[in-house]
Design a protein around this motif. Structure first.
Motif, PDB file in Angstrom:
ATOM      1  N   ASP A  22       0.954  -1.341   0.055  1.00 39.35           N
ATOM      2  CA  ASP A  22      -0.038   0.090   0.066  1.00 39.35           C
ATOM      3  C   ASP A  22       0.840   1.340   0.199  1.00 39.35           C
ATOM      4  O   ASP A  22       2.134   1.196   0.326  1.00 39.35           O
ATOM      5  N   ASP A  55       0.699   3.903   1.649  1.00 41.52           N
ATOM      6  CA  ASP A  55       0.689   4.639   3.108  1.00 41.52           C
ATOM      7  C   ASP A  55       1.831   3.631   3.864  1.00 41.52           C
ATOM      8  O   ASP A  55       2.092   3.743   5.095  1.00 41.52           O
ATOM      9  N   GLN A 104       1.697   0.962   5.420  1.00 40.24           N
ATOM     10  CA  GLN A 104       1.407   0.292   6.885  1.00 40.24           C
ATOM     11  C   GLN A 104       2.007  -0.747   7.069  1.00 40.24           C
ATOM     12  O   GLN A 104       2.206  -1.281   8.079  1.00 40.24           O
ATOM     13  N   ARG A 145      -1.050   4.626   9.823  1.00 35.45           N
ATOM     14  CA  ARG A 145      -0.986   5.481   8.656  1.00 35.45           C
ATOM     15  C   ARG A 145      -0.149   6.667   8.785  1.00 35.45           C
ATOM     16  O   ARG A 145      -0.570   7.303   9.910  1.00 35.45           O
TER      17      ARG A 145
HETATM   18 MG    MG Z   1      -3.445   1.852   4.783  1.00 32.49          MG
END
Ligand code: MG
Ligand code: UDP
Length: 317
Positions: free
Chosen positions: A104, A106, A108, A209
């Motif tokens: 992803d 972000d 994470q 995040r």
């Molecule tokens: Mg995320």
């Protein structure tokens, strides 16, 4: 096995706050892996801009012109995270790579788990699924809905790995199999689990995040879950059949009882309340069942049109 050329695929939807830092961190990871002789120098990042409304694409363009190991494409509009992932995986297969990891925007997911993914790949696994250690960073809502989803899938006989979001490594062989499937709405977690390639699991830690907000809302999560169910299980349809049969049998018994009372006991029943309750209950069950069937009809409707799965506006390779 030779040292692989790795492609990292990242779907991005309104991620202007994340992309730059994420790309930098992935390049740091690349440096680390190159030092350990685990990936080739021409390993690259592939960003799919899923129709962002913010500066995401202009940032991707700038990063690409600074370093050609950043590649990407932009959708004309928002097609959703699954389509963005799919487009990324198809693109890196065309451009060329030995294995691809999706992660992803972000970050994470702990990106250093990729090192373990690669070890598994070198051992001969075609798919390596990242399994999150816990859901500490998730909201209560997300935790509960995720748990419900995995329980339902399990109940319906679809054995998708629990707590695996789309953080995974796929070998070139896996990418080639992906090309053979041209469903419009491919549920990737179900797909990679179903195709029967050698699969390994690696645990990783989840971080909060670091910027921006989650790009999923109640509706998109629900759509993803329903698509997962209707793509990989027909058990709900069978459930409707069995339920219909049981209800008919029950109706038959009630009918018998009514006739019996009328003829032999001569007391015609005065059950107004009973009638209303039965009407509502059966009406509800019927609508629910029609809804289940409707989900499948909807799925068929989407698939038979054979519309393009996504439309690319620009590609930077
Ligand atoms: Mg995320
Ligand atoms: N994403 C996407 N299209 C969408 C929604 C999300 O490409 O319509 C991307 C998003 O940019 C991110 C990934 O999918 O890279 C996961 O989204 P997010 O981190 O918001 O989900 P969460 O972590 O809350 O499950």
């Amino acid at each position: 096995m030779n040292i692989p050329r790795l492609a990292v695929v990242i779907p991005c939807f309104n991620e202007e706050l994340c992309i730059e830092r994420t790309v930098r961190q992935i390049f740091e990871l690349f440096e680390h892996l190159i030092r350990l002789n685990k990936i080739k120098r021409d390993s690259y990042i592939y960003l799919v801009d899923d129709g962002s409304k913010d500066r995401t694409w202009s940032i991707i363009e700038r990063l690409h012109y600074e370093n050609r190991l950043v590649k990407g494409q932009r959708f004309v509009t928002n097609f959703g995270n699954q389509k963005a992932l799919l487009a990324g995986l198809e693109a890196v297969r065309r451009i060329g790579c030995d294995c691809a990891v999706s992660i992803d925007a972000d970050l994470q997911q702990d990106e250093y788990a990729v090192e373990k993914f690669l070890d598994k790949y070198m051992e001969g696994y075609d798919i390596v699924c990242g399994i999150r250690n816990d859901r500490k960073t998730d909201s209560l809502f997300k935790k509960t809905t995720a748990l419900m989803f995995y329980r339902t899938m399990n109940l319906l006989g679809v054995k998708i790995p629990k707590n695996h979001s789309d953080y995974r490594l796929v070998s070139r062989k896996g990418l080639e199999v992906l090309e053979l499937y041209n469903e419009s709405y491919l549920f990737l977690r179900g797909f990679f689990n179903e195709i029967g390639l050698k699969t390994a699991y690696v645990n990783f830690d989840v971080k909060p995040r670091f910027a921006g907000k989650s790009k999923f809302n109640f509706y998109s999560l629900m759509a993803l879950a329903l698509n997962g169910i209707t793509s990989y299980s027909v058990v709900p349809l069978r459930f409707v059949t069995v339920l219909g049969f049981l209800m008919a049998f029950f109706g038959f018994l009630v009918g018998l009882e009514t006739v019996f009372e009328k003829i032999f006991l001569n007391n015609s029943p005065n059950g107004w309340a009973t009638q209303v309750i039965l009407l509502c209950v059966f009406g509800g069950i019927q609508l629910f069942c029609v809804g289940i069937i409707g989900e499948y009809v909807g799925q068929i409707f989407q698939e038979v049109k054979r519309r393009p799965r996504y439309i690319t506006d620009t590609e930077l390779k």
